[in-house]
Scaffold this active site. Structure first.
Site, PDB file in Angstrom:
ATOM      1  N   HIS A  88     -15.921  13.330 -55.919  1.00 13.88           N
ATOM      2  CA  HIS A  88     -15.073  13.784 -55.001  1.00 13.88           C
ATOM      3  C   HIS A  88     -14.119  13.151 -54.393  1.00 13.88           C
ATOM      4  O   HIS A  88     -13.540  13.088 -53.356  1.00 13.88           O
ATOM      5  CB  HIS A  88     -15.942  14.711 -54.051  1.00 13.88           C
ATOM      6  CG  HIS A  88     -15.329  15.915 -53.557  1.00 13.88           C
ATOM      7  ND1 HIS A  88     -14.843  16.489 -52.438  1.00 13.88           N
ATOM      8  CD2 HIS A  88     -14.925  17.164 -54.542  1.00 13.88           C
ATOM      9  CE1 HIS A  88     -14.191  17.561 -52.380  1.00 13.88           C
ATOM     10  NE2 HIS A  88     -14.364  18.029 -53.574  1.00 13.88           N
TER      11      HIS A  88
ATOM     12  N   ILE B 133     -29.831  26.229 -50.157  1.00 17.76           N
ATOM     13  CA  ILE B 133     -28.499  26.456 -50.887  1.00 17.76           C
ATOM     14  C   ILE B 133     -27.428  26.029 -49.822  1.00 17.76           C
ATOM     15  O   ILE B 133     -26.574  25.630 -50.470  1.00 17.76           O
ATOM     16  CB  ILE B 133     -28.359  28.085 -50.949  1.00 17.76           C
ATOM     17  CG1 ILE B 133     -29.245  28.238 -52.109  1.00 17.76           C
ATOM     18  CG2 ILE B 133     -27.041  28.353 -51.130  1.00 17.76           C
ATOM     19  CD1 ILE B 133     -29.486  29.791 -52.395  1.00 17.76           C
TER      20      ILE B 133
ATOM     21  N   HIS C 222      -7.247  25.284 -49.282  1.00 20.21           N
ATOM     22  CA  HIS C 222      -8.225  24.170 -49.901  1.00 20.21           C
ATOM     23  C   HIS C 222      -7.722  23.038 -48.672  1.00 20.21           C
ATOM     24  O   HIS C 222      -8.455  21.761 -49.191  1.00 20.21           O
ATOM     25  CB  HIS C 222      -7.975  23.910 -51.238  1.00 20.21           C
ATOM     26  CG  HIS C 222      -9.012  22.965 -51.797  1.00 20.21           C
ATOM     27  ND1 HIS C 222      -8.855  21.642 -52.168  1.00 20.21           N
ATOM     28  CD2 HIS C 222     -10.380  23.314 -52.336  1.00 20.21           C
ATOM     29  CE1 HIS C 222     -10.022  21.158 -52.730  1.00 20.21           C
ATOM     30  NE2 HIS C 222     -10.733  22.158 -52.640  1.00 20.21           N
TER      31      HIS C 222
ATOM     32  N   ASP D  94      -3.315  22.818 -50.078  1.00 26.38           N
ATOM     33  CA  ASP D  94      -3.614  21.625 -49.493  1.00 26.38           C
ATOM     34  C   ASP D  94      -2.775  20.803 -49.032  1.00 26.38           C
ATOM     35  O   ASP D  94      -2.078  21.160 -48.408  1.00 26.38           O
ATOM     36  CB  ASP D  94      -4.330  20.771 -51.134  1.00 26.38           C
ATOM     37  CG  ASP D  94      -5.620  20.131 -51.006  1.00 26.38           C
ATOM     38  OD1 ASP D  94      -5.541  19.146 -50.096  1.00 26.38           O
ATOM     39  OD2 ASP D  94      -6.632  20.475 -51.511  1.00 26.38           O
TER      40      ASP D  94
ATOM     41  N   GLU E 123     -17.435  10.814 -51.850  1.00 27.74           N
ATOM     42  CA  GLU E 123     -16.041  11.021 -50.773  1.00 27.74           C
ATOM     43  C   GLU E 123     -15.359   9.998 -50.343  1.00 27.74           C
ATOM     44  O   GLU E 123     -15.993   8.996 -50.458  1.00 27.74           O
ATOM     45  CB  GLU E 123     -16.528  12.052 -49.737  1.00 27.74           C
ATOM     46  CG  GLU E 123     -17.563  13.045 -49.951  1.00 27.74           C
ATOM     47  CD  GLU E 123     -16.707  14.400 -50.694  1.00 27.74           C
ATOM     48  OE1 GLU E 123     -15.440  14.230 -50.416  1.00 27.74           O
ATOM     49  OE2 GLU E 123     -17.371  15.336 -50.704  1.00 27.74           O
TER      50      GLU E 123
END
Length: 441
Positions: A130, A437, A347, A161, A375
């Site tokens: 990512h 989850i 996003h 974005d 990240e």
């Protein structure tokens, strides 16, 4: 160590305010990306979760091959997630994935545009590449967007974005050097070449790469500097430097905190810091996407799939948080803005603290970003207020198409969910898989 002293000692790159450029929208970013590829003279390094086989993806790949044909000495590297490139779209059945397209394009062109796949976990469910930040010559192009039609606004639909150009040889060199260290691992492989290794054979190599990345940061020579600077940060796995810095940023807020995320599922440690900020009187603004602006949203009249439940889970998280903070909303200390431009998706993610710090990141501020994915972020430290006008202009652009929520009831009730969603969530509660989850969302 106080929050302020911690942030002050982070190594960064000194820049001038004119070296930071904010682009207004996805179409502007697409135009800037293609223009810079066409005029590159030394190096192109594109980093994204994926480069999709569609019209916008083809446009980008065409531009790369044209640049290579015009200047054979140009070093071109594309870096994407290994697993994402080797599967098709969710819900699309069995498909060869983008890797097959990369190979066909290379065979057709006969030029060396290297496309690397990076696996950061042994299964995509438990972690992906990512990483953000592409480099063209000495310019860093930083966005959370991947490369396809909707992210680049190729046709009618767009996914909002954030888009920044940072002109800095030192920052560009540091970001390229990190990627080169990642690509030196024997866990990475060329996706544009045939006979890619079997994923099962990479398991031990992937584990070594992940262990290696835990100890990596951007290599910078950081002289003492009191003006505007950019601080690159890397993180993977629990307790990493990026996670700690994100929480410290919230802790440093004294007057104002703005936090933007498309998926409201804050990790406990970050949620705790937001609550403490409210308790000490900080004005907090949350900007989140409406469930219909979520890229997993499926309209009730469309065929149902399990992934279509995700927007409702995020909405339930938001509803629970807002109800607990109803008093802060009533006294207008907590502002909740829900973004919704019908037909389009959201996003954008980031953080703005007081009038000093602006955080650019692809991290969704969720348990997956804090624990599983690789990240990074760029923290802009502006102690003298040299960059306030572009900062304000970008925030106002993000606030466009948002509705200010003034009462928890405006978010509706769980009972409003479509019947198939309610049934699925009820079964999920019976299996007690909810906490697991949430960790991988």
């Amino acid at each position: 160590m106080t929050a302020d002293s911690y942030l002050a000692q982070l190594p960064g790159v000194a820049v001038g305010a004119d070296a930071l450029e904010v682009l207004a929208d996805a179409a502007s970013y697409r135009e800037a990306l293609l223009q810079r590829i066409a005029t590159a003279t030394r190096r192109i390094m594109l980093v994204a979760l994926y480069l999709q086989e569609d019209e916008a993806g083809q446009q980008v790949l065409d531009a790369l091959y044209q640049a290579k044909a015009a200047r054979p000495e140009l070093q071109i590297t594309v870096v994407v997630d290994w697993f994402r490139a080797r599967r098709g779209l969710l819900g699309g059945g069995k498909q060869p994935g983008n890797a097959a397209w990369y190979q066909a394009q290379r065979q057709l062109r006969g030029l060396d545009v290297a496309i690397h796949g990076v696996p950061v976990q042994t299964r995509e469910l438990f972690g992906v590449l990512h990483l953000k930040g592409s480099v063209i010559d000495d310019c860093v192009l930083y966005t959370g967007a991947s490369l396809n039609n909707v992210y680049l606004h190729r046709f009618e639909r767009y996914r909002l974005d954030r888009y920044h150009l940072l002109h800095s040889p030192a920052l560009a060199d540091a970001m390229v050097a990190l990627v080169q260290r990642i690509l030196a691992s024997d866990a990475t492989a060329r996706l544009d070449l045939p006979e890619a290794p079997d994923p099962g054979s990479l398991r031990s190599k992937i584990r070594r790469l992940r262990s290696y990345l835990r100890n990596q940061q951007y290599a910078l020579q950081s002289p003492a500097f009191s003006g505007l600077r950019v601080i690159p940060l890397l993180g993977i796995g629990r307790g990493n430097l990026l996670n700690h810095t994100l929480c410290t940023l919230v802790r440093a807020a004294r007057g104002e905190l703005v936090l933007c995320t498309p998926y409201f599922n804050l990790p406990r440690m970050l949620l705790r810091e937001v609550r403490l900020a409210l308790a000490r009187g900080v004005q907090v603004e949350l900007i989140v996407g409406h469930r219909t602006a979520n890229d997993f949203y499926i309209a009730p009249d469309q065929p149902f799939s399990a992934s279509g439940v995700l927007p409702y889970l995020y909405e339930d998280n938001l509803r629970a948080f807002v109800r607990r903070q109803a008093k802060a909303i009533a006294r207008k200390q907590l502002k909740l803005r829900v973004w919704n431009d019908p037909g389009h998706t959201f996003h954008a993610k980031g953080m703005w603290v007081d009038q000093r710090y602006s955080l650019l990141t692809g991290n969704n501020f969720n348990p997956r970003g804090f624990n599983l994915d690789l990240e990074n972020a760029l923290l802009i430290d502006d102690p003298e207020g040299a960059w306030l006008e572009p900062r304000h202009r970008e925030l106002e652009g993000i606030r466009r198409h948002t509705q200010l929520i003034e009462h928890p009831a405006e978010l509706g009730e769980k009972g409003d969910h479509p019947k198939k969603v309610r049934t699925f969530l009820r079964r999920l509660r019976y299996t007690r898989l909810g906490p697991l989850i949430k960790r991988v969302l």
